[in-house]
Enzyme design. Sequence first.
Site, PDB file in Angstrom:
ATOM      1  N   GLU A  43       0.862  -1.194   0.000  1.00  0.00           N
ATOM      2  CA  GLU A  43       0.000   0.000   0.000  1.00  0.00           C
ATOM      3  C   GLU A  43       0.903   1.250   0.000  1.00  0.00           C
ATOM      4  OE1 GLU A  43      -1.560   0.685   3.961  1.00  0.00           O
ATOM      5  OE2 GLU A  43      -3.368   1.650   3.181  1.00  0.00           O
ATOM      6  N   LYS A  76      -9.411   1.671  -1.864  1.00  0.00           N
ATOM      7  CA  LYS A  76      -9.599   1.087  -0.523  1.00  0.00           C
ATOM      8  C   LYS A  76     -10.990   1.416   0.016  1.00  0.00           C
ATOM      9  CE  LYS A  76      -7.025   1.011   3.896  1.00  0.00           C
ATOM     10  NZ  LYS A  76      -5.755   1.488   4.501  1.00  0.00           N
ATOM     11  N   CYS A 117      -4.667  -3.115   2.743  1.00  0.00           N
ATOM     12  CA  CYS A 117      -4.410  -3.035   4.172  1.00  0.00           C
ATOM     13  C   CYS A 117      -5.606  -3.362   5.065  1.00  0.00           C
ATOM     14  CB  CYS A 117      -3.805  -1.682   4.517  1.00  0.00           C
ATOM     15  SG  CYS A 117      -3.023  -1.754   6.146  1.00  0.00           S
TER      16      CYS A 117
HETATM   17  N1  CDV Z   1      -2.959   1.289   6.660  1.00  0.00           N
HETATM   18  C1  CDV Z   1      -3.899   0.645   7.386  1.00  0.00           C
HETATM   19  O1  CDV Z   1      -4.987   0.391   6.912  1.00  0.00           O
HETATM   20  N2  CDV Z   1      -3.570   0.323   8.656  1.00  0.00           N
HETATM   21  C2  CDV Z   1      -4.470  -0.357   9.556  1.00  0.00           C
HETATM   22  C3  CDV Z   1      -4.149  -0.048  10.983  1.00  0.00           C
HETATM   23  C4  CDV Z   1      -4.335   1.367  11.283  1.00  0.00           C
HETATM   24  C5  CDV Z   1      -4.998  -0.839  11.927  1.00  0.00           C
HETATM   25  C6  CDV Z   1      -4.447  -1.868   9.366  1.00  0.00           C
HETATM   26  O2  CDV Z   1      -5.522  -2.457   9.372  1.00  0.00           O
HETATM   27  O3  CDV Z   1      -3.374  -2.458   9.281  1.00  0.00           O
END
Ligand code: CDV
Length: 358
Positions: A50, A137, A203
């Site tokens: 990401e 996202k 993510c």
């Molecule tokens: N970049 C992210 O989406 N990070 C989130 C953290 C903040 C919990 C993740 O789910 O890894």
Amino acid sequence: MSSHQVTFAAAQLGPNQRSDSRESVLSRMLSLLEQAVSQSPPAQVVVFPELAFTTFFPRHFIPDDEELQSYFEAESPDSQVDQSPNVKPFFDHVKKLGVDVYVGYAEAWNGGEKTEYYNSAVYYSGRSGQVLAKYRKVHLPGVFEPFPEPGATQQLEKRYFKNGNSFEAFRVPGLVGDALKATPDAPVQTDGRGDPIFGMLICNDRRWPEGWRAYGLQGAEVVLCGYNTTAYAPQLLGSDLYESKPLSREEAEKEVLYHNQLSLTANSYMNACFSVNVAKAGEEDGHPLIAGTCIVDPKGYVVAEARTKGDEIVAATLDLRKCRAGKTKTFDLGRHRRLDAYGLLLERAGVEEPPLLT
Ligand code: CDV
């Protein structure tokens, strides 16, 4: 190699500091690409994290608009990310190598009256020199207003980005031999005999079963996911409230890694797909990010994983036929899912408890 095997390289990145030049980050990414295509067998698909081209800027409150804009790649109906001047050399090189990539970046979309900002990823085909699919996202974590504690790791994705709103699987041509193609008499259900079906997550999406299931319902065989996950952020992750004492930094990192792998293995298993999951890792701008890059099979086993917290290639050749058992037995969705019981899932986002007892 069998016609159903595809070689993937997860290109884990070490930290990109806020002070790093775009050129220095691109040059590390190009070395990883070179490494991935010169191994044996050469990678056909290279997956980057990401927001791969920059530091994870949502950890900072950035009042200076010029600095904030510098993290984004401008796109419009006439010009996709591969034409954005900051990153064009990366895509040109990918094209020269004839490999495919998934890469995450910050998108400034100039398609309407107002510019819209997204946390995005594209699947770019080096063979055809074009973006095959773009994903924005869906699950943006964090907060809009910065945490007041001095030195807190911020998570301002809700401030900087708009949510994406769809999970669209896509087929990738040219990766496997003798794929069934569309003809008037081709079957509707090809049971894994067409070109491979991929889905993309970014993510925090990996923690939510909804996206995985949306891809499962489209027959996805491989889900690609890049991430930047903070290893220690008590304001954001877990809770110390009922623990006898707060987790140490080491304990917190171990727990974050555990939840990372739990989400990836469980959802790959429940949707009978492989997943290629790639971290940006290490100490970035003084804030630690977990590594844990891994490739997971449809039974939920990790088949390859990173050993470092820096730039590293994690590779595996995946036989996509291994998705068939799960897709036709335990997780044959059409046969076993019960839409009549799932109404609540689309009616409600948050929790509404049953009434209190008297
Ligand atoms: N970049 C992210 O989406 N990070 C989130 C953290 C903040 C919990 C993740 O789910 O890894």
